[in-house]
Design a protein around this motif. Structure first.
Motif, PDB file in Angstrom:
ATOM      1  N   ASP A 128     -14.151  19.929  24.862  1.00 11.58           N
ATOM      2  CA  ASP A 128     -13.293  18.942  24.184  1.00 11.58           C
ATOM      3  C   ASP A 128     -11.898  19.031  24.796  1.00 11.58           C
ATOM      4  N   THR A 129     -10.908  18.454  24.106  1.00 15.62           N
ATOM      5  CA  THR A 129      -9.539  18.513  24.638  1.00 15.62           C
ATOM      6  C   THR A 129      -8.954  19.914  24.448  1.00 15.62           C
ATOM      7  N   ALA A 130      -7.863  20.204  25.188  1.00 14.71           N
ATOM      8  CA  ALA A 130      -7.235  21.529  25.138  1.00 14.71           C
ATOM      9  C   ALA A 130      -6.858  21.901  23.702  1.00 14.71           C
TER      10      ALA A 130
ATOM     11  N   ASP B 240     -24.581  15.576  23.749  1.00 13.58           N
ATOM     12  CA  ASP B 240     -23.399  14.859  24.237  1.00 13.58           C
ATOM     13  C   ASP B 240     -23.008  13.753  23.251  1.00 13.58           C
ATOM     14  N   MET B 241     -21.803  13.856  22.673  1.00 12.15           N
ATOM     15  CA  MET B 241     -21.310  12.825  21.738  1.00 12.15           C
ATOM     16  C   MET B 241     -20.614  11.702  22.496  1.00 12.15           C
ATOM     17  N   VAL B 242     -20.209  11.965  23.716  1.00  8.80           N
ATOM     18  CA  VAL B 242     -19.328  11.032  24.442  1.00  8.80           C
ATOM     19  C   VAL B 242     -19.793  10.889  25.895  1.00  8.80           C
TER      20      VAL B 242
ATOM     21  N   CYS C 129     -28.017  12.506  24.448  1.00  5.45           N
ATOM     22  CA  CYS C 129     -26.727  11.933  24.094  1.00  5.45           C
ATOM     23  C   CYS C 129     -26.882  11.083  22.837  1.00  5.45           C
ATOM     24  N   VAL C 130     -25.784  11.026  22.058  1.00  3.23           N
ATOM     25  CA  VAL C 130     -25.830  10.186  20.849  1.00  3.23           C
ATOM     26  C   VAL C 130     -24.823   9.048  20.920  1.00  3.23           C
ATOM     27  N   GLY C 131     -23.794   9.188  21.726  1.00  3.84           N
ATOM     28  CA  GLY C 131     -22.775   8.147  21.858  1.00  3.84           C
ATOM     29  C   GLY C 131     -22.163   8.230  23.235  1.00  3.84           C
ATOM     30  N   GLY C 132     -21.379   7.214  23.582  1.00  9.00           N
ATOM     31  CA  GLY C 132     -20.742   7.198  24.900  1.00  9.00           C
ATOM     32  C   GLY C 132     -20.591   5.774  25.384  1.00  9.00           C
TER      33      GLY C 132
ATOM     34  N   MET D 259     -31.733   9.659  25.206  1.00 12.17           N
ATOM     35  CA  MET D 259     -30.807   9.390  24.122  1.00 12.17           C
ATOM     36  C   MET D 259     -31.472   9.788  22.808  1.00 12.17           C
ATOM     37  N   LEU D 260     -30.704  10.382  21.932  1.00 12.04           N
ATOM     38  CA  LEU D 260     -31.249  10.776  20.634  1.00 12.04           C
ATOM     39  C   LEU D 260     -31.026   9.639  19.636  1.00 12.04           C
ATOM     40  N   ALA D 261     -32.120   9.033  19.168  1.00 16.16           N
ATOM     41  CA  ALA D 261     -32.023   8.040  18.091  1.00 16.16           C
ATOM     42  C   ALA D 261     -32.062   8.841  16.799  1.00 16.16           C
ATOM     43  N   VAL D 262     -30.915   8.981  16.175  1.00 20.91           N
ATOM     44  CA  VAL D 262     -30.798   9.896  15.040  1.00 20.91           C
ATOM     45  C   VAL D 262     -31.517   9.324  13.820  1.00 20.91           C
ATOM     46  N   LYS D 263     -32.398  10.122  13.247  1.00 21.65           N
ATOM     47  CA  LYS D 263     -33.112   9.685  12.039  1.00 21.65           C
ATOM     48  C   LYS D 263     -32.155   9.815  10.855  1.00 21.65           C
TER      49      LYS D 263
HETATM   50  N1  LIG Z   1     -27.650   7.856  18.443  1.00 23.81           N
HETATM   51  C1  LIG Z   1     -27.602   7.603  17.153  1.00 23.81           C
HETATM   52  O1  LIG Z   1     -28.615   7.307  16.513  1.00 23.81           O
HETATM   53  C2  LIG Z   1     -26.283   7.705  16.445  1.00 23.81           C
HETATM   54  C3  LIG Z   1     -26.196   7.663  15.051  1.00 23.81           C
HETATM   55  C4  LIG Z   1     -24.942   7.788  14.450  1.00 23.81           C
HETATM   56  C5  LIG Z   1     -23.807   7.952  15.249  1.00 23.81           C
HETATM   57  N2  LIG Z   1     -23.927   7.977  16.623  1.00 23.81           N
HETATM   58  C6  LIG Z   1     -22.782   8.160  17.537  1.00 23.81           C
HETATM   59  O2  LIG Z   1     -22.609   9.555  17.704  1.00 23.81           O
HETATM   60  C7  LIG Z   1     -21.252   9.815  18.089  1.00 23.81           C
HETATM   61  C8  LIG Z   1     -20.812  10.930  17.158  1.00 23.81           C
HETATM   62  O3  LIG Z   1     -19.563  11.361  17.403  1.00 23.81           O
HETATM   63  P1  LIG Z   1     -18.684  12.180  16.349  1.00 23.81           P
HETATM   64  O4  LIG Z   1     -18.728  11.513  15.007  1.00 23.81           O
HETATM   65  O5  LIG Z   1     -18.973  13.623  16.425  1.00 23.81           O
HETATM   66  O6  LIG Z   1     -17.304  11.835  17.024  1.00 23.81           O
HETATM   67  P2  LIG Z   1     -15.866  12.510  16.951  1.00 23.81           P
HETATM   68  O7  LIG Z   1     -15.672  13.182  15.633  1.00 23.81           O
HETATM   69  O8  LIG Z   1     -14.843  11.490  17.344  1.00 23.81           O
HETATM   70  O9  LIG Z   1     -15.981  13.611  18.086  1.00 23.81           O
HETATM   71  C9  LIG Z   1     -16.012  13.328  19.443  1.00 23.81           C
HETATM   72  C10 LIG Z   1     -15.174  14.378  20.143  1.00 23.81           C
HETATM   73  O10 LIG Z   1     -15.312  14.197  21.543  1.00 23.81           O
HETATM   74  C11 LIG Z   1     -14.037  14.377  22.144  1.00 23.81           C
HETATM   75  N3  LIG Z   1     -14.023  13.711  23.441  1.00 23.81           N
HETATM   76  C12 LIG Z   1     -13.611  12.473  23.770  1.00 23.81           C
HETATM   77  N4  LIG Z   1     -13.811  12.245  25.076  1.00 23.81           N
HETATM   78  C13 LIG Z   1     -14.370  13.352  25.587  1.00 23.81           C
HETATM   79  C14 LIG Z   1     -14.835  13.736  26.871  1.00 23.81           C
HETATM   80  N5  LIG Z   1     -14.725  12.912  27.916  1.00 23.81           N
HETATM   81  N6  LIG Z   1     -15.376  14.933  27.036  1.00 23.81           N
HETATM   82  C15 LIG Z   1     -15.498  15.798  25.984  1.00 23.81           C
HETATM   83  N7  LIG Z   1     -15.071  15.502  24.727  1.00 23.81           N
HETATM   84  C16 LIG Z   1     -14.514  14.291  24.532  1.00 23.81           C
HETATM   85  C17 LIG Z   1     -13.089  13.791  21.137  1.00 23.81           C
HETATM   86  O11 LIG Z   1     -11.789  14.303  21.351  1.00 23.81           O
HETATM   87  P3  LIG Z   1     -10.517  13.389  21.792  1.00 23.81           P
HETATM   88  O12 LIG Z   1     -10.725  12.057  21.117  1.00 23.81           O
HETATM   89  O13 LIG Z   1      -9.336  14.169  21.357  1.00 23.81           O
HETATM   90  O14 LIG Z   1     -10.607  13.248  23.281  1.00 23.81           O
HETATM   91  C18 LIG Z   1     -13.685  14.292  19.827  1.00 23.81           C
HETATM   92  O15 LIG Z   1     -13.217  15.581  19.494  1.00 23.81           O
HETATM   93  C19 LIG Z   1     -20.524   8.482  17.945  1.00 23.81           C
HETATM   94  O16 LIG Z   1     -20.389   7.857  19.201  1.00 23.81           O
HETATM   95  C20 LIG Z   1     -21.464   7.626  17.074  1.00 23.81           C
HETATM   96  O17 LIG Z   1     -21.390   6.232  17.319  1.00 23.81           O
HETATM   97  C21 LIG Z   1     -25.145   7.870  17.206  1.00 23.81           C
END
Ligand SMILES: NC(=O)c1ccc[n+]([C@@H]2O[C@H](COP(=O)([O-])OP(=O)(O)OC[C@H]3O[C@@H](n4cnc5c(N)ncnc54)[C@H](OP(=O)(O)O)[C@@H]3O)[C@@H](O)[C@H]2O)c1
Length: 315
Positions: free
Chosen positions: A176-178, A210-212, A232-235, A260-264
């Motif tokens: 994540d960030t510093a 991977d969230m991003v 991965c779940v988002g990006g 990609m993980l389709a979250v249940k």
């Molecule tokens: N696949 C599915 O079925 C499903 C279901 C529900 C949700 N989702 C998705 O899952 C994701 C969940 O995220 P979350 O709620 O945990 O988000 P979050 O709370 O915003 O956490 C994401 C973290 O990633 C950091 N980040 C940003 N850019 C980065 C990079 N290049 N490298 C490393 N870290 C980075 C952010 O920090 P900074 O912002 O400070 O950079 C933040 O701390 C969302 O995109 C959501 O849409 C998917």
């Protein structure tokens, strides 16, 4: 009732708090007097209308005028055919299909909710559903002797993912960030990487959540041990599409799995996380709470990456 209204995509300043009619539950729905609604990155994406998947269901404007899906509160009215809840029950859940959580009252589908354990307060309960489900499913496979990497480990889902992987006995690296490195270590991460300084794909892991996602499938493949798995779940949308297509092929021919993980959704997928919180094995980390009138600031805080863990609105 007071509710946040979002009638287009944009920046937090487009959100208004308005007086709206009390919503009425339909068949299979309950109305919840909202005590707490946590903010997820998906709420920020829904506000911005970006990435493009945030516009599914509403190309020009959001499908639901009031955002907010992770709710906790009291059932105060029930629709026809509701069997699992009574008026006065304390409940929580991810109301992803109807949203409306940034309001004094929200209508939710019965199956999205479950009873809130008495010892779990409303703010903590609202922090769990979406992030907990992502973390629980995303860290499946973490075990002693495995190396797990959580990209975006300092955010809402990362909080749970790091703790769950660590509890499963894995060696855990958070990226994540510093400003969030010490925070990730405090959650149990063995290593913490600042993504602006170091490239995590130069080491190898057995499991990456991977969230991003925004890197090439070759970078992800390089970061996996043979037999390893990337989810991965988002990006960014192009990255997610590449993972789904080229990633699946690259993984298959090199003895790895990329997808990609389709979250249940639903209580079965987040209540185990609440149970672990109640047992004191993991923590919800709520950074700040905001009033309903401050919802725009709450979303801005998550969007700007300023939160350490979860942010919660308490209508
Ligand atoms: N696949 C599915 O079925 C499903 C279901 C529900 C949700 N989702 C998705 O899952 C994701 C969940 O995220 P979350 O709620 O945990 O988000 P979050 O709370 O915003 O956490 C994401 C973290 O990633 C950091 N980040 C940003 N850019 C980065 C990079 N290049 N490298 C490393 N870290 C980075 C952010 O920090 P900074 O912002 O400070 O950079 C933040 O701390 C969302 O995109 C959501 O849409 C998917």
């Amino acid at each position: 009732m007071k509710a946040v209204v979002q009638d287009r995509y944009g920046t937090p300043d487009i959100l208004r708090v308005e007086e709206l009619p009390l919503p009425q539950p339909r068949s299979g729905q309950v109305r919840v007097k909202v005590v707490a609604t946590s903010v997820n990155l998906s709420d920020w994406e829904n506000l911005r209308g970006r990435p493009a998947y945030a516009r599914i269901g509403g190309l020009r404007r959001p499908k639901h005028p009031t955002p907010g899906s992770d709710i906790a509160g009291w059932v105060d009215a029930i629709g026809e055919g509701v069997t699992r809840f009574r008026i006065g029950d304390a409940v929580y859940g991810d109301n992803l299909f109807l949203k409306g959580g940034f309001a004094e009252y929200a209508v939710a589908v019965e199956t999205a909710l479950t009873h809130k354990p008495t010892d779990l307060d409303f703010v903590a309960a609202s922090a769990i559903p979406q992030s907990g489900a992502i973390a629980l499913q995303g860290t499946h496979g973490a075990a002693p002797g495995t190396r797990v990497l959580i990209n975006g480990g300092g955010g809402g889902s990362g909080v749970f993912a790091i703790q769950l992987a660590k509890r499963a006995g894995a060696h855990v690296t958070g990226v994540d960030t510093a400003a969030k490195l010490d925070f990730m270590r405090s959650l149990g991460a063995d290593e913490a990487i600042d993504y602006r300084q170091d490239d995590f794909t130069r080491q190898r892991y057995d499991l990456i959540l991977d969230m991003v996602a925004h890197r090439s499938v070759f970078a992800y493949r390089r970061a996996l041990n043979r037999g390893g798995r990337y989810r991965c779940v988002g990006g960014t949308v192009p990255t997610l599409l590449r993972v789904l297509t080229a990633g699946a092929v690259v993984g298959a021919v090199t003895g790895r799995r990329l997808g990609m993980l389709a979250v249940k959704e639903g209580p079965a997928h987040f209540s185990p996380v609440a149970d672990l919180c109640l047992a004191g094995e993991i923590d919800t980390r709520v950074d700040r709470t905001y009033s309903l009138e401050e919802t725009a600031a709450a979303l801005g805080c998550v969007g700007a990456g300023q939160a350490l863990g979860k942010v919660v609105v308490t209508p």
